[in-house]
Design a protein around this motif. Structure first.
Motif, PDB file in Angstrom:
ATOM      1  N   VAL A 317     -41.844 -23.055 -49.526  1.00 51.73           N
ATOM      2  CA  VAL A 317     -42.620 -24.261 -49.203  1.00 51.73           C
ATOM      3  C   VAL A 317     -43.754 -24.554 -50.186  1.00 51.73           C
ATOM      4  N   TYR A 377     -48.813 -32.923 -44.911  1.00 46.87           N
ATOM      5  CA  TYR A 377     -47.614 -32.651 -44.108  1.00 46.87           C
ATOM      6  C   TYR A 377     -47.027 -31.283 -44.451  1.00 46.87           C
ATOM      7  N   MET A 378     -46.914 -30.969 -45.733  1.00 45.47           N
ATOM      8  CA  MET A 378     -46.319 -29.686 -46.123  1.00 45.47           C
ATOM      9  C   MET A 378     -47.212 -28.513 -45.734  1.00 45.47           C
ATOM     10  N   TRP A 380     -49.117 -28.499 -43.066  1.00 47.79           N
ATOM     11  CA  TRP A 380     -48.880 -28.353 -41.626  1.00 47.79           C
ATOM     12  C   TRP A 380     -47.577 -27.606 -41.374  1.00 47.79           C
ATOM     13  N   TYR A 381     -46.539 -27.962 -42.112  1.00 46.43           N
ATOM     14  CA  TYR A 381     -45.244 -27.302 -41.933  1.00 46.43           C
ATOM     15  C   TYR A 381     -45.320 -25.833 -42.367  1.00 46.43           C
ATOM     16  N   ASN A 382     -46.062 -25.563 -43.419  1.00 50.07           N
ATOM     17  CA  ASN A 382     -46.210 -24.186 -43.899  1.00 50.07           C
ATOM     18  C   ASN A 382     -46.907 -23.314 -42.857  1.00 50.07           C
ATOM     19  N   ARG A 384     -46.867 -23.894 -39.699  1.00 49.45           N
ATOM     20  CA  ARG A 384     -45.989 -23.817 -38.532  1.00 49.45           C
ATOM     21  C   ARG A 384     -44.952 -22.709 -38.675  1.00 49.45           C
TER      22      ARG A 384
END
Length: 390
Positions: A317, A377-378, A380-382, A384
């Motif tokens: 990521v 966004y990335m 946040w995804y990382n 998560r």
């Protein structure tokens, strides 16, 4: 015996006070320098009778834009013209990032294939597209459409109702009907439903160890819900098919050579780097994980999807985010092949109004918005998917 009171440390020897002092002086220096640059710039602009401010955004643009997602004409304002450029950049970046992640992931996995031919072809792809500058690739695809593809009268027709020529890719689309709106709403509702089912299935698997057929159920929902909405809406089937009239096609939808060349160049170039990111992420997972998964009878596809990729994503990521940002910023090269992205429209605006400072500032702000949004966004995804230590 009285305890000795330590001497008070002088200001110029106290590290904590000196650090605060240096930060204040640095901040003051930055403020003074900024004030000097701004005041000097404004004075020079006034001396040369160059207007400042963003009042020009409401004036008539008086230039056409070849491609637009919204209604636009030369009689519209500069502000609307910039919105057109913004949307053009947004659509190229969004589609480009989506295709790049998919293509790069496939090639990265294929690079590690046990099949010699597949692995070598993936390696050749990566080496070739990484070593050719992206601008040259854009020129190549642009020349491919205009120099190699035939004219509309000799257009290639790979499928019924689909034509490929030097005017772009032309294909038929359904005529507008409310049933398609209902289908789109049903598809959105299906996505939300799949998200909740995915969370439930993962929780169920963690608690019971039972694997839910998530892919098949998701496919049924995402295909079945829009199809049902389309059927209930009357099942319209009338198509707007392109037809050759004169020297060009009329009807249908045309994807311009500029858009296609830009998208191909950005996707093929960036996907080569994403493939290496994916390959490195997969190789970062120890072989013991694969061997343990295979020892309990998991199929190779399940080993990759359930064991390898979830762990590799934590390595993939962060560098993947950088490649997404690179693709978005490289989209500014669209001006070289005539695609009206934000930089191109802003450049035309600057040439006509002479307000270069405001135009360049808008370009910087727009790309800053794109970059910060993607990074947010990335990140946040990382977070998560990050491992939670106990």
């Amino acid at each position: 015996m009285n305890a000795q009171v330590p001497d008070k440390i002088p200001f110029f020897r106290d590290p904590s006070k000196l650090s605060v002092f240096y930060q204040i002086m640095t901040l003051l220096g930055v403020v003074l320098l900024s004030y000097y640059l701004v005041s000097n710039t404004l004075a020079n602009l006034e001396r040369q009778s160059i207007s400042t401010g963003f009042d020009f955004l409401g004036k008539e643009a008086a230039f056409e834009i070849g491609e637009s997602l919204i209604d636009y004409s030369a009689a519209d304002s500069y502000g609307r013209a910039l919105i057109v450029g913004f949307l053009n950049t947004l659509i190229v970046s969004f589609i480009g990032i989506t295709l790049t992640v998919l293509l790069g992931t496939v090639i990265g996995i294929a690079r590690l294939s046990s099949n010699w031919l597949v692995a070598k072809l993936s390696a050749i792809y990566i080496e070739v597209f990484q070593d050719i500058p992206v601008l040259l690739q854009l020129f190549f695809w642009y020349a491919f459409f205009y120099e190699i593809l035939p004219t509309p009268r000799q257009a290639l027709a790979p499928l019924p109702g689909v034509f490929l020529c030097n005017r772009g890719l032309i294909f038929g689309v359904p005529h507008f009907h409310l049933a398609y709106i209902y289908a789109a709403i049903a598809f959105g509702a299906g996505i939300i439903c799949v998200i909740f089912i995915t969370r439930w299935s993962h929780k169920r698997q963690d608690e019971s160890g039972k694997i839910f057929p998530l892919i098949r159920v998701s496919a049924v929902i995402l295909v079945g819900a829009p199809l049902l909405a389309w059927l209930l809406g009357g099942a319209p089937a009338e198509m707007n098919v392109p037809a050759l009239k004169g020297f060009n096609f009329k009807g249908g939808v045309t994807i311009s050579p500029e858009f296609t060349a830009l998208l191909l160049g950005l996707v093929l170039y960036t996907a080569a780097f994403v493939a290496e990111v994916v390959r490195a992420g997969i190789q970062s997972v120890s072989k013991g994980q694969r061997e343990a998964a295979m020892s309990i009878g998991l199929k190779p596809a399940h080993v990759l999807n359930l064991v390898i990729l979830p762990q590799a994503l934590r390595v993939i990521v962060p560098p993947l985010t950088s490649q997404m940002l690179n693709l978005t910023k490289n989209s500014s090269l669209a001006v070289a092949i005539g695609y009206p992205d934000f930089v191109s429209v802003a450049g035309t605006t600057i040439n006509q109004t002479g307000q270069a400072i405001e135009g360049v500032a808008l370009i910087m702000i727009v790309y800053l918005i794109f970059s910060l949004s993607t990074s947010a966004y990335m990140n946040w995804y990382n977070k998560r998917i990050a491992l939670v230590e106990r």
